[in-house]
Motif scaffolding. Structure first.
Motif, mmCIF file in Angstrom:
data_model
loop_
_atom_site.group_PDB
_atom_site.id
_atom_site.type_symbol
_atom_site.label_atom_id
_atom_site.label_comp_id
_atom_site.label_asym_id
_atom_site.label_seq_id
_atom_site.Cartn_x
_atom_site.Cartn_y
_atom_site.Cartn_z
ATOM 1 N N ALA A 59 0.844 -1.191 0.000
ATOM 2 C CA ALA A 59 0.000 0.000 0.000
ATOM 3 C C ALA A 59 0.878 1.239 0.000
ATOM 4 O O ALA A 59 1.994 1.218 0.519
ATOM 5 N N ILE A 60 0.353 2.278 -0.557
ATOM 6 C CA ILE A 60 0.916 3.614 -0.444
ATOM 7 C C ILE A 60 -0.043 4.391 0.444
ATOM 8 O O ILE A 60 -1.252 4.370 0.210
ATOM 9 N N ILE B 295 -8.717 0.240 -3.654
ATOM 10 C CA ILE B 295 -8.097 -0.868 -4.378
ATOM 11 C C ILE B 295 -8.562 -0.798 -5.831
ATOM 12 O O ILE B 295 -9.573 -0.153 -6.138
ATOM 13 N N PRO B 296 -7.837 -1.445 -6.737
ATOM 14 C CA PRO B 296 -8.257 -1.421 -8.137
ATOM 15 C C PRO B 296 -9.684 -1.943 -8.304
ATOM 16 O O PRO B 296 -10.083 -2.907 -7.641
ATOM 17 N N GLY C 144 -3.422 -4.919 -7.926
ATOM 18 C CA GLY C 144 -2.676 -3.671 -7.941
ATOM 19 C C GLY C 144 -2.373 -3.234 -6.530
ATOM 20 O O GLY C 144 -2.818 -3.836 -5.555
ATOM 21 N N ILE C 145 -1.611 -2.180 -6.430
ATOM 22 C CA ILE C 145 -1.207 -1.656 -5.135
ATOM 23 C C ILE C 145 -2.360 -0.883 -4.503
ATOM 24 O O ILE C 145 -3.035 -0.093 -5.163
ATOM 25 N N GLN C 146 -2.570 -1.119 -3.232
ATOM 26 C CA GLN C 146 -3.605 -0.427 -2.462
ATOM 27 C C GLN C 146 -3.167 1.014 -2.201
ATOM 28 O O GLN C 146 -1.999 1.275 -1.943
ATOM 29 N N ARG D 139 5.654 14.841 2.015
ATOM 30 C CA ARG D 139 6.835 14.455 1.235
ATOM 31 C C ARG D 139 6.618 13.078 0.618
ATOM 32 O O ARG D 139 7.203 12.083 1.043
ATOM 33 N N HIS D 140 5.786 13.032 -0.360
ATOM 34 C CA HIS D 140 5.529 11.809 -1.116
ATOM 35 C C HIS D 140 5.007 12.206 -2.481
ATOM 36 O O HIS D 140 4.563 13.335 -2.673
#
Length: 113
Positions: free
Chosen positions: A6-7, A41-42, A47-49, A62-63
């Protein structure tokens, strides 16, 4: 072995962020959002959460995300229509990306694949 699961993205307005990022990425809520947390989620496939966390600071965190595409200009226009804005940026010659900001002011890049 580690992998990105996850991001976590800091935002000031969870409902607004859910609307923007769901439409931008074709994602959906994994379960109902709370006032300070949502998980996207996709809509189809793996895919990445993307986890949205309510942040109290009005400054961008800062991302950033790099979003890859086969048609950068079309995606930039679509994202602008969804509420993104162009970020002032000093681009190098031949840059294959454009820097935008989401409705909370968080920067992200749209990169030509």
């Amino acid at each position: 072995m580690l992998e990105i699961g996850a991001i976590v993205w800091g935002v000031q307005d969870i409902p607004r962020a859910v609307r923007f990022w769901s439409a931008a990425l074709d994602y959906r809520l994994k379960y109902p959002a709370s006032e300070d947390w949502a998980v996207l989620i996709p809509a189809c496939g793996d895919g990445i959460q993307l986890s949205l966390s309510r942040a109290s600071s009005p400054k961008a965190r800062r991302h950033h995300l790099d979003l890859f595409t086969d048609n950068r200009q079309a995606e930039v226009e679509r994202l602008l229509a969804l509420g993104a804005v162009r970020k002032e940026w000093m681009y190098p010659a031949g840059a294959d990306y454009e820097v935008l900001q989401d409705p909370d002011g968080n920067p992200f890049c749209v990169v030509q694949r």
